[in-house]
Enzyme design. Structure first.
Site, mmCIF file in Angstrom:
data_model
loop_
_atom_site.group_PDB
_atom_site.id
_atom_site.type_symbol
_atom_site.label_atom_id
_atom_site.label_comp_id
_atom_site.label_asym_id
_atom_site.label_seq_id
_atom_site.Cartn_x
_atom_site.Cartn_y
_atom_site.Cartn_z
ATOM 1 N N CYS A 1 15.614 6.774 -29.397
ATOM 2 C CA CYS A 1 14.475 6.731 -30.616
ATOM 3 C C CYS A 1 15.247 7.384 -31.728
ATOM 4 O O CYS A 1 15.436 6.757 -33.058
ATOM 5 C CB CYS A 1 13.559 7.896 -30.283
ATOM 6 S SG CYS A 1 12.132 7.921 -31.324
ATOM 7 N N CYS A 2 15.998 8.251 -31.448
ATOM 8 C CA CYS A 2 17.059 8.833 -32.823
ATOM 9 C C CYS A 2 17.851 7.881 -33.096
ATOM 10 O O CYS A 2 18.264 7.633 -34.459
ATOM 11 C CB CYS A 2 17.824 10.067 -32.419
ATOM 12 S SG CYS A 2 16.913 11.515 -32.342
ATOM 13 N N CYS B 1 11.548 15.831 -36.818
ATOM 14 C CA CYS B 1 10.117 15.067 -36.519
ATOM 15 C C CYS B 1 9.155 15.733 -35.918
ATOM 16 O O CYS B 1 9.418 16.758 -35.244
ATOM 17 C CB CYS B 1 10.579 13.595 -35.694
ATOM 18 S SG CYS B 1 11.785 12.656 -36.756
ATOM 19 N N CYS C 1 9.195 16.199 -31.876
ATOM 20 C CA CYS C 1 10.376 16.916 -31.493
ATOM 21 C C CYS C 1 10.599 18.391 -32.095
ATOM 22 O O CYS C 1 11.787 18.814 -32.211
ATOM 23 C CB CYS C 1 11.382 16.005 -31.750
ATOM 24 S SG CYS C 1 11.362 14.412 -30.875
ATOM 25 N N CYS D 1 20.828 14.761 -33.216
ATOM 26 C CA CYS D 1 20.145 13.474 -33.157
ATOM 27 C C CYS D 1 21.119 12.288 -33.125
ATOM 28 O O CYS D 1 20.885 11.209 -33.077
ATOM 29 C CB CYS D 1 19.373 13.415 -34.514
ATOM 30 S SG CYS D 1 20.182 13.397 -35.854
HETATM 31 S S1 SF4 Z 1 13.601 13.402 -33.643
HETATM 32 FE FE1 SF4 Z 1 12.173 12.824 -32.038
HETATM 33 S S2 SF4 Z 1 10.801 11.421 -33.130
HETATM 34 FE FE2 SF4 Z 1 12.451 11.835 -34.518
HETATM 35 S S3 SF4 Z 1 13.856 9.807 -34.166
HETATM 36 FE FE3 SF4 Z 1 14.620 11.663 -32.928
HETATM 37 S S4 SF4 Z 1 13.401 11.367 -30.716
HETATM 38 FE FE4 SF4 Z 1 12.463 9.963 -32.392
#
Ligand code: SF4
Length: 234
Positions: free
Chosen positions: A111-112, A192, A195, A218
């Site tokens: 996701c990151c 985010c 998180c 991240c």
């Molecule tokens: S901090 Fe969380 S929601 Fe944001 S990009 Fe990374 S995993 Fe995804």
């Protein structure tokens, strides 16, 4: 070229390291990356004192708190910054890898990568140097970060690496800078929404990020061997 700059400037901090790099060494080839989070006002204020037209890259992951988006506008107006580049993940990649918007729960690293690392790499294309706001007092993988290093072929600058939490607080107070609306609400580090939770201490302000997971970074900050930093708390 980078080596002589590192030798010349790595003992300086804050605006003293930024000014020669923005005004002379990398004029027109340097960007600042900001999350517009809890401590971002300090670095943005320093850069604005030197050049309000410096490109400021803001990664809008699509998962940010609306309060952060609102704070960005307020702080940009306050500082008079003129070149804010809001970067988003590619819609096609999101549609393929995260169609439900829940990838953060099953695979936060991926996701990151999609929402932060890949868009940042795109945004930094064409720049020879970039400025980040990490500090050693955040601990973990950040405890020994240098003020200047070469990462992924660019010079990476950490003007606040040696700043303490007290230094940050004093700077914000002295310059009467606007604060993120979550400051005072129990948040010490703001990323985010899925998180980030309230929490953290002055010694470990990032404890509220990816709480309960071993993940601490991240992936937008690379180690010297070109791999993303990802250090377990355990
Ligand atoms: S901090 Fe969380 S929601 Fe944001 S990009 Fe990374 S995993 Fe995804």
């Amino acid at each position: 070229m980078y080596e002589s700059i590192i030798n010349r400037l790595s003992f300086f901090d804050g605006i003293d390291i930024l000014a020669p790099l923005i005004e002379r060494d990398f004029r027109g080839r340097i960007a600042l990356v900001s999350s517009f989070g809890a401590e971002s006002a300090v670095l943005l204020h320093m850069a604005a004192q030197i050049d309000r037209s410096i490109p400021v890259i803001f990664l809008d992951t699509g998962k940010l708190f609306w309060e952060t988006i609102s704070y960005r506008s307020k702080l940009v107006d306050h500082l008079g910054l003129t070149d804010i580049r809001t970067i988003k993940p590619k819609a096609a990649e999101l549609a393929q890898a995260d169609p439900q918007g829940m990838l953060h729960a099953s695979n936060p690293d991926l996701c990151c990568h999609i929402r932060k690392r890949e868009p940042l790499e795109r945004a930094l294309s064409g720049f020879a140097a970039w400025i980040s706001g990490r500090k050693r007092f955040h601990g973990g993988a950040r405890a020994n970060i240098p003020t200047l290093e070469v990462a992924n072929g660019r010079l990476k600058i950490e003007p606040l690496a040696r700043f303490t939490g007290k230094d940050i607080e004093n700077y914000i107070e002295h310059h009467d800078l606007p604060r993120h609306p979550f400051i005072g609400e129990g948040y010490r580090s703001i990323g985010c929404l899925p998180c980030t939770v309230k929490g953290g201490t002055s010694d470990n302000p990032r404890a509220g990020r990816w709480a309960g997971l071993s993940k601490e970074e991240c992936g937008i900050h690379w180690s010297a061997n070109g791999k993303p930093l990802r250090v377990s708390r355990h």
